[in-house]
Design an enzyme around this catalytic site. Structure first.
Site, PDB file in Angstrom:
ATOM      1  N   SER A  12       0.835  -1.198   0.000  1.00 58.13           N
ATOM      2  CA  SER A  12       0.000   0.000   0.000  1.00 58.13           C
ATOM      3  C   SER A  12       0.871   1.251   0.000  1.00 58.13           C
ATOM      4  CB  SER A  12      -0.916  -0.017   1.227  1.00 58.13           C
ATOM      5  OG  SER A  12      -1.636   1.189   1.325  1.00 58.13           O
ATOM      6  N   ARG A  35      -0.020   7.996   6.536  1.00 55.29           N
ATOM      7  CA  ARG A  35      -0.869   6.982   7.195  1.00 55.29           C
ATOM      8  C   ARG A  35      -2.352   7.331   7.031  1.00 55.29           C
ATOM      9  NH1 ARG A  35      -0.207   2.325   9.317  1.00 55.29           N
ATOM     10  NH2 ARG A  35       2.018   2.568   8.975  1.00 55.29           N
ATOM     11  N   HIS A  38      -3.111   6.351   3.465  1.00 60.17           N
ATOM     12  CA  HIS A  38      -3.120   4.885   3.424  1.00 60.17           C
ATOM     13  C   HIS A  38      -4.439   4.344   3.978  1.00 60.17           C
ATOM     14  CE1 HIS A  38      -1.943   0.813   4.761  1.00 60.17           C
ATOM     15  NE2 HIS A  38      -2.148   1.196   6.000  1.00 60.17           N
TER      16      HIS A  38
END
Ligand SMILES: C/C1=C2N=C(/C=C3N=C(/C(C)=C4\N[C@@](C)([C@@H]5N=C1[C@](C)(CCC(=O)O)[C@H]5CC(=O)O)[C@@](C)(CC(=O)O)[C@@H]4CCC(=O)O)[C@@](C)(CC(=O)O)[C@@H]\3CCC(=O)O)C(C)(C)[C@@H]/2CCC(=O)O
Length: 196
Positions: A12, A35, A38
């Site tokens: 990812s 993050r 993601h």
């Protein structure tokens, strides 16, 4: 925190970085931006999130020194799997002009006092309530979602001068708020550039 990164998560991050250059961000900002993206598969967060590297560094130190982490709803708590959190929603009651989420923030502040990290991912009224308290937070991750009050509460957070992670748009939510806190939890105390 030493963490075994699942191959799917590695992939990812590889795909994310192939589509978006995040190398110009300072280390903790990059960790949070990546993050969040993601967790939401939404590249627009790169231009939407607002934070300050110096504030993140101080919050990162407080977090790793054991400062309490308070969340607005159980969904945010569920996303933070490597740290105990305080969520008082189950004890809270709605009243005239008061949501359960806002009452839960009052109860949490009575429990933890100043110096905590606050993670608001759902309820705009929780963020509004926090801003009325003298909570001296180590950090407020203010990423509530929705068409009613979310944008305004996040603008008020930025105006407050408190150390904060927020975003400008209506977007947000429990998953991205958890992800922002997790970025700081997972990032090594040495501030190395490696963050995936
Ligand atoms: C106005 C509210 C909004 N909720 C949104 C989105 C989601 N909320 C979910 C769930 C399960 C919960 N939402 C409550 C926090 C509940 N939501 C509200 C309130 C009515 C008021 C909050 C506010 O305006 O600040 C709030 C009730 C309250 O009195 O505080 C929840 C506590 C309701 C409940 O179960 O009693 C509950 C939280 C449970 C928990 O995790 O502890 C959703 C899953 C959808 C659903 O209701 O099924 C979803 C999750 C989104 C996320 O990523 O977090 C909005 C869209 C944020 C909305 C706010 C404004 C708007 O534009 O409508």
């Amino acid at each position: 925190m030493n963490r075994v990164v699942h191959p799917i998560e590695q992939e990812s991050y590889r795909r994310l970085r192939a589509r978006l250059d995040t190398s110009h961000f300072p280390p903790l900002t990059r960790a949070v931006v990546e993050r969040v993206i993601h967790s939401a598969a939404d590249l627009e967060y790169a231009d939407d999130l607002v934070m300050d590297e110096g504030e993140l560094a101080a919050a990162h130190a407080a977090l790793h020194a054991g400062a309490p982490v308070v969340v607005d709803v159980e969904m945010v708590a569920a996303g933070i799997t490597r740290r105990e959190t305080v969520c008082r929603l189950r004890d809270a009651v709605a009243g005239p002009g008061l949501t359960r989420s806002a009452h839960a923030i009052r109860l949490a502040y009575e429990q933890v006092g100043p110096g905590a990290l606050w993670v608001i991912g759902n309820a705009p009224t929780a963020l509004e309530e926090l801003l009325t308290l003298d909570a001296a937070p180590a950090l407020v991750i203010g990423l509530p979602v929705g068409f009613v009050g979310a944008v305004e509460s996040k603008a008020a957070l930025r105006m407050s001068g408190l150390p904060a992670v927020s975003n400008v748009s209506e977007k947000g939510g429990s998953a991205v708020a958890s992800a922002a806190l997790n970025a700081l939890l997972y990032h090594p105390a040495s501030h190395s550039e490696e963050n995936a």
